[in-house]
Design a protein around this motif. Structure first.
Motif, PDB file in Angstrom:
ATOM      1  N   GLU A   1       4.250  -2.287 -13.854  1.00 49.92           N
ATOM      2  CA  GLU A   1       3.250  -2.265 -14.924  1.00 49.92           C
ATOM      3  C   GLU A   1       2.594  -0.897 -15.078  1.00 49.92           C
ATOM      4  N   ARG A   2       2.742  -0.052 -14.086  1.00 49.99           N
ATOM      5  CA  ARG A   2       2.090   1.259 -14.174  1.00 49.99           C
ATOM      6  C   ARG A   2       2.977   2.237 -14.933  1.00 49.99           C
TER       7      ARG A   2
ATOM      8  N   SER B   1       4.737   6.250  -3.773  1.00 49.36           N
ATOM      9  CA  SER B   1       5.423   5.078  -3.225  1.00 49.36           C
ATOM     10  C   SER B   1       4.713   3.791  -3.623  1.00 49.36           C
ATOM     11  N   GLN B   2       3.391   3.847  -3.732  1.00 51.13           N
ATOM     12  CA  GLN B   2       2.649   2.675  -4.195  1.00 51.13           C
ATOM     13  C   GLN B   2       2.689   2.581  -5.716  1.00 51.13           C
ATOM     14  N   TRP B   3       2.433   3.688  -6.385  1.00 52.07           N
ATOM     15  CA  TRP B   3       2.380   3.683  -7.848  1.00 52.07           C
ATOM     16  C   TRP B   3       3.687   3.176  -8.452  1.00 52.07           C
TER      17      TRP B   3
ATOM     18  N   GLY C   1       0.788  -1.228   0.000  1.00 55.25           N
ATOM     19  CA  GLY C   1       0.000   0.000   0.000  1.00 55.25           C
ATOM     20  C   GLY C   1       0.813   1.267   0.000  1.00 55.25           C
ATOM     21  N   GLY C   2       2.157   1.139   0.002  1.00 54.69           N
ATOM     22  CA  GLY C   2       3.025   2.310   0.007  1.00 54.69           C
ATOM     23  C   GLY C   2       3.803   2.430   1.299  1.00 54.69           C
ATOM     24  N   ARG C   3       4.557   3.541   1.416  1.00 59.09           N
ATOM     25  CA  ARG C   3       5.385   3.744   2.608  1.00 59.09           C
ATOM     26  C   ARG C   3       4.578   4.142   3.830  1.00 59.09           C
TER      27      ARG C   3
ATOM     28  N   GLY D   1       9.630  10.508 -11.577  1.00 58.75           N
ATOM     29  CA  GLY D   1       8.615  10.876 -12.555  1.00 58.75           C
ATOM     30  C   GLY D   1       7.273  11.085 -11.883  1.00 58.75           C
ATOM     31  N   HIS D   2       6.205  11.010 -12.684  1.00 56.92           N
ATOM     32  CA  HIS D   2       4.876  11.278 -12.152  1.00 56.92           C
ATOM     33  C   HIS D   2       3.822  10.439 -12.859  1.00 56.92           C
ATOM     34  N   ILE D   3       2.642  10.412 -12.294  1.00 57.95           N
ATOM     35  CA  ILE D   3       1.518   9.729 -12.919  1.00 57.95           C
ATOM     36  C   ILE D   3       1.143  10.483 -14.194  1.00 57.95           C
ATOM     37  N   PRO D   4       1.054   9.801 -15.339  1.00 54.10           N
ATOM     38  CA  PRO D   4       0.719  10.504 -16.580  1.00 54.10           C
ATOM     39  C   PRO D   4      -0.577  11.304 -16.444  1.00 54.10           C
ATOM     40  N   GLY D   5      -0.511  12.571 -16.833  1.00 58.36           N
ATOM     41  CA  GLY D   5      -1.654  13.458 -16.753  1.00 58.36           C
ATOM     42  C   GLY D   5      -1.708  14.301 -15.502  1.00 58.36           C
ATOM     43  N   ALA D   6      -0.908  13.960 -14.487  1.00 52.47           N
ATOM     44  CA  ALA D   6      -0.905  14.733 -13.248  1.00 52.47           C
ATOM     45  C   ALA D   6      -0.206  16.074 -13.444  1.00 52.47           C
TER      46      ALA D   6
END
Length: 277
Positions: A268-269, A261-263, A62-64, A188-193
């Motif tokens: 695969e993401r 941390s989760q992403w 679930g992340g840190r 990096g970042h989540i695409p679109g963020a």
């Protein structure tokens, strides 16, 4: 009721007929336990709350800083004297991130009267507030968590919101762009963020910008009209501070608690780099 209050407002409430429960949530990312700092001096009557142990579950998938089990969180809040029908004020010793995490968790689990001391411990002492060293033994509270009062995103929700609404990345710009990544597996970042460092929500004194200034800031980033807004950060701590800033601005927002941390732990993401969403 606003989500924050000033040191002078808090002093008045503490002297009133219905003083709030005080929670000291001092925390340092990657640093030592802050209980010794609490014991050296804290707002009189404040109870120490450990972010890593009481405001988060064990690190993992679930992340840190995954959300704590609601029952464990409720038990921690009751030990701290939190009652369902009594006001709560939380503060920390630095950026306000840890205090915001406690604020968000209490709001998400249904407490309707919780606020953050704007500017934290520094604002209190700057206003002439006294510090104490006695650790109180609060009467057991009765707060029972009922999760769901605030918006919560999982990874798929965050990915979808980045396409259909506004997903804000509250980390430093260089981490968003992927130039550095001191903690997580990949930069990096989540695409679109959209990059929106939470440090830009406050002034040099650590206090929030005015509601109008925050509204203007978030409107320039795309928070306008009925646009759905979400926030993530590294592990769901500074992102809570951005949700708090949005609340001050009058803009409802959801938190992706697992955050980067989760992403980034899932190969695969997809990951985007550079200055653009």
């Amino acid at each position: 009721m606003t989500a924050i209050l000033s040191a002078s407002e808090l002093r008045g409430e503490l002297a009133g007929a219905r003083p709030p429960v005080l929670l000291d949530v001092r925390w340092q990312l990657g640093g030592p336990d802050q209980r010794p700092a609490y014991e050296a001096g804290h707002l009189p009557g404040a109870v120490y709350v450990d972010l890593d142990r009481e405001l988060a579950g064990p690190p993992g998938a679930g992340g840190r800083h995954p959300l704590p089990d609601p029952e464990d969180f409720g038990a921690a809040m009751r030990r701290a004297g939190v009652r369902a029908d009594e006001p709560v004020v939380v503060y920390d010793g630095g950026l306000g991130w840890a205090a915001a995490r406690a604020w968000w968790l209490l709001r998400w689990t249904g407490h309707r009267n919780v606020r953050v001391l704007d500017g934290g411990l520094a604002a209190w002492t700057a206003a002439g507030g006294a510090l104490g060293t006695d650790a109180p033994t609060p009467t057991e509270g009765d707060f029972k968590p009922n999760p769901g009062a605030f918006g919560l995103l999982d990874a798929d929700d965050a990915a979808a919101l980045a396409r259909t609404g506004l997903l804000l990345d509250a980390r430093a710009g260089e981490r968003y762009r992927g130039e550095v990544e001191p903690i997580d597996p990949v930069g990096g970042h989540i695409p679109g963020a959209v990059s929106a460092p939470t440090t830009e929500n406050v002034g040099p004194d650590g206090r929030f910008l005015s509601a109008g200034e925050l509204r203007a800031r978030f409107a320039a980033l795309g928070a306008a009209g009925d646009t759905a807004v979400g926030v993530y950060c590294g592990s769901g701590v500074s992102g809570a501070h951005e949700v708090l800033a949005l609340e001050v601005a009058g803009i409802p927002a959801s938190l992706y608690a697992g955050s980067w941390s989760q992403w980034s732990s899932d190969p695969e993401r997809p990951v985007a780099t550079g200055p653009n969403p």
